[in-house]
Motif scaffolding. Structure first.
Motif, PDB file in Angstrom:
ATOM      1  N   LEU A 163       0.838  -1.190   0.000  1.00 11.97           N
ATOM      2  CA  LEU A 163       0.000   0.000   0.000  1.00 11.97           C
ATOM      3  C   LEU A 163       0.880   1.248   0.000  1.00 11.97           C
ATOM      4  O   LEU A 163       2.038   1.207   0.406  1.00 11.97           O
ATOM      5  CB  LEU A 163      -0.920   0.018   1.220  1.00 11.97           C
ATOM      6  CG  LEU A 163      -1.951  -1.114   1.302  1.00 11.97           C
ATOM      7  CD1 LEU A 163      -2.689  -1.067   2.629  1.00 11.97           C
ATOM      8  CD2 LEU A 163      -2.938  -1.043   0.137  1.00 11.97           C
ATOM      9  N   CYS A 164       0.314   2.354  -0.433  1.00 15.22           N
ATOM     10  CA  CYS A 164       1.024   3.623  -0.447  1.00 15.22           C
ATOM     11  C   CYS A 164       1.044   4.204   0.958  1.00 15.22           C
ATOM     12  O   CYS A 164      -0.002   4.315   1.611  1.00 15.22           O
ATOM     13  CB  CYS A 164       0.340   4.597  -1.407  1.00 15.22           C
ATOM     14  SG  CYS A 164       1.059   6.256  -1.446  1.00 15.22           S
ATOM     15  N   PHE A 173      -3.481  -0.390  -9.924  1.00 16.52           N
ATOM     16  CA  PHE A 173      -3.542  -1.640 -10.685  1.00 16.52           C
ATOM     17  C   PHE A 173      -2.729  -2.713  -9.960  1.00 16.52           C
ATOM     18  O   PHE A 173      -1.963  -2.441  -9.045  1.00 16.52           O
ATOM     19  CB  PHE A 173      -3.033  -1.454 -12.121  1.00 16.52           C
ATOM     20  CG  PHE A 173      -1.591  -1.021 -12.220  1.00 16.52           C
ATOM     21  CD1 PHE A 173      -0.571  -1.960 -12.314  1.00 16.52           C
ATOM     22  CD2 PHE A 173      -1.252   0.327 -12.246  1.00 16.52           C
ATOM     23  CE1 PHE A 173       0.755  -1.568 -12.412  1.00 16.52           C
ATOM     24  CE2 PHE A 173       0.073   0.725 -12.345  1.00 16.52           C
ATOM     25  CZ  PHE A 173       1.074  -0.229 -12.429  1.00 16.52           C
ATOM     26  N   ILE A 174      -2.912  -3.946 -10.398  1.00 16.21           N
ATOM     27  CA  ILE A 174      -2.229  -5.098  -9.803  1.00 16.21           C
ATOM     28  C   ILE A 174      -0.921  -5.365 -10.541  1.00 16.21           C
ATOM     29  O   ILE A 174      -0.882  -5.381 -11.770  1.00 16.21           O
ATOM     30  CB  ILE A 174      -3.120  -6.358  -9.852  1.00 16.21           C
ATOM     31  CG1 ILE A 174      -4.416  -6.108  -9.078  1.00 16.21           C
ATOM     32  CG2 ILE A 174      -2.382  -7.566  -9.284  1.00 16.21           C
ATOM     33  CD1 ILE A 174      -4.216  -5.771  -7.611  1.00 16.21           C
ATOM     34  N   SER A 175       0.141  -5.556  -9.788  1.00 20.30           N
ATOM     35  CA  SER A 175       1.451  -5.837 -10.374  1.00 20.30           C
ATOM     36  C   SER A 175       1.486  -7.265 -10.922  1.00 20.30           C
ATOM     37  O   SER A 175       1.069  -8.208 -10.251  1.00 20.30           O
ATOM     38  CB  SER A 175       2.546  -5.667  -9.320  1.00 20.30           C
ATOM     39  OG  SER A 175       3.779  -6.177  -9.790  1.00 20.30           O
ATOM     40  N   VAL A 208      10.478   3.953   1.707  1.00 14.81           N
ATOM     41  CA  VAL A 208       9.025   3.995   1.877  1.00 14.81           C
ATOM     42  C   VAL A 208       8.349   3.375   0.667  1.00 14.81           C
ATOM     43  O   VAL A 208       8.905   3.325  -0.434  1.00 14.81           O
ATOM     44  CB  VAL A 208       8.527   5.447   2.078  1.00 14.81           C
ATOM     45  CG1 VAL A 208       9.043   6.009   3.384  1.00 14.81           C
ATOM     46  CG2 VAL A 208       8.946   6.338   0.915  1.00 14.81           C
ATOM     47  N   SER A 209       7.146   2.908   0.878  1.00 17.55           N
ATOM     48  CA  SER A 209       6.327   2.306  -0.171  1.00 17.55           C
ATOM     49  C   SER A 209       5.362   3.363  -0.692  1.00 17.55           C
ATOM     50  O   SER A 209       4.589   3.940   0.082  1.00 17.55           O
ATOM     51  CB  SER A 209       5.557   1.114   0.404  1.00 17.55           C
ATOM     52  OG  SER A 209       4.633   0.600  -0.534  1.00 17.55           O
ATOM     53  N   LEU A 210       5.418   3.625  -2.009  1.00 14.69           N
ATOM     54  CA  LEU A 210       4.591   4.683  -2.594  1.00 14.69           C
ATOM     55  C   LEU A 210       3.866   4.204  -3.841  1.00 14.69           C
ATOM     56  O   LEU A 210       4.406   3.400  -4.611  1.00 14.69           O
ATOM     57  CB  LEU A 210       5.462   5.885  -2.977  1.00 14.69           C
ATOM     58  CG  LEU A 210       6.230   6.600  -1.868  1.00 14.69           C
ATOM     59  CD1 LEU A 210       7.112   7.677  -2.468  1.00 14.69           C
ATOM     60  CD2 LEU A 210       5.284   7.187  -0.830  1.00 14.69           C
ATOM     61  N   CYS A 211       2.671   4.732  -4.055  1.00  6.02           N
ATOM     62  CA  CYS A 211       2.001   4.504  -5.329  1.00  6.02           C
ATOM     63  C   CYS A 211       2.775   5.252  -6.408  1.00  6.02           C
ATOM     64  O   CYS A 211       3.568   6.158  -6.115  1.00  6.02           O
ATOM     65  CB  CYS A 211       0.549   4.974  -5.273  1.00  6.02           C
ATOM     66  SG  CYS A 211       0.356   6.771  -5.200  1.00  6.02           S
TER      67      CYS A 211
END
Length: 259
Positions: A163-164, A173-175, A208-211
């Motif tokens: 998640l962002c 969208f799905i990876s 960090v995890s980002l959209c």
């Protein structure tokens, strides 16, 4: 003309010249191009050729022509000064092109790793915030390119549940690599500032995890619009950064994103 705009932006960010002088220098490069083409010393606009070696040679040629040298002197050396700044800009352009090439190579390697290791990461992954020594680096054009561990990026986005971290509703969208919501790993303090720190920036606390939208905004958005994202990420990560030996303020972080 994108390279002209790039020259204007570079002068704005890297000199103390007034906006009026910057515009004069930017326009002077077009005038110089026309004059050198008249003498058949070049066949294209200087903005179309940013090779630093060529630009340095052109500066020498320009000053070797008596008519142009006299014009430069009468114009308070505006043309030669514009060319000198343009030479520095071309060196910056060469360096950036090489850096981008190296970063693309790293990105390709990282994506290859993801493809080969797309299996779901276990939920109880063990992420520990601790001080780590500086990573290794390679030198390109006398600049350091710091290595990054793709495992840390993979683990970080998995720990964030794909998640962002700015807003977990940012789901686009799905990876195809891991069949989860697509996110990208981002170093909150960019790795290009590693030299300023005695410990590693390639640590879990600084990734960090980002959209994709938030990620692109941090790289390419207007500074004032980045501040809200940076403030949230910093607030969430400040204690973890300290545990990893990274002691900065929010204003320090803002400074890394002003260019």
């Amino acid at each position: 003309m994108s390279n002209k705009n790039g020259f204007i932006k570079w002068l704005t960010n890297n000199t103390t010249l007034s906006s009026t002088t910057i515009l004069k220098y930017a326009n002077a490069i077009n005038t110089i191009s026309l004059e050198l083409r008249k003498y058949q010393l070049i066949h294209e606009n200087l903005y179309d050729n940013l090779d630093s070696i060529t630009v340095k040679a052109i500066l020498t040629k320009y000053l070797s022509i008596p008519e142009l040298k006299d014009k430069d002197i009468r114009g308070n050396r505006m043309y030669s000064n514009a060319l000198k700044y343009f030479t520095k800009f071309s060196e910056y352009h060469d360096y950036n092109a090489q850096i981008q090439k190296e970063l693309v190579i790293e990105k390709i390697g990282y994506e290859k790793y993801l493809k080969e290791n797309y299996i779901q990461v276990i939920n109880d992954i063990n992420i520990v915030d601790r001080i780590e020594k500086k990573p290794t680096y390679k030198t390109v054009n006398n600049k350091k390119i710091w290595s990054r561990d793709p495992l840390k990026a993979r683990d970080t986005v998995a720990a964030a549940d794909y998640l962002c971290e700015v807003n977990n509703h940012h789901q686009y969208f799905i990876s195809k690599f891991n069949f989860n919501n697509y996110v990208e790993a981002h170093h909150l303090i960019p790795m290009k500032y590693q030299q300023e720190f005695d410990c590693s920036l390639d640590v879990y606390a600084n990734i960090v995890s980002l959209c994709l939208v938030c990620h692109k905004q941090l790289h390419y958005g207007l500074f004032e619009e980045k501040k809200e994202l940076l403030s949230k990420l910093f607030t969430d990560r400040k204690d973890r950064l300290l545990a990893s030996g990274i002691d900065i303020t929010i204003n320090d972080l803002y400074g890394y994103y002003r260019d």
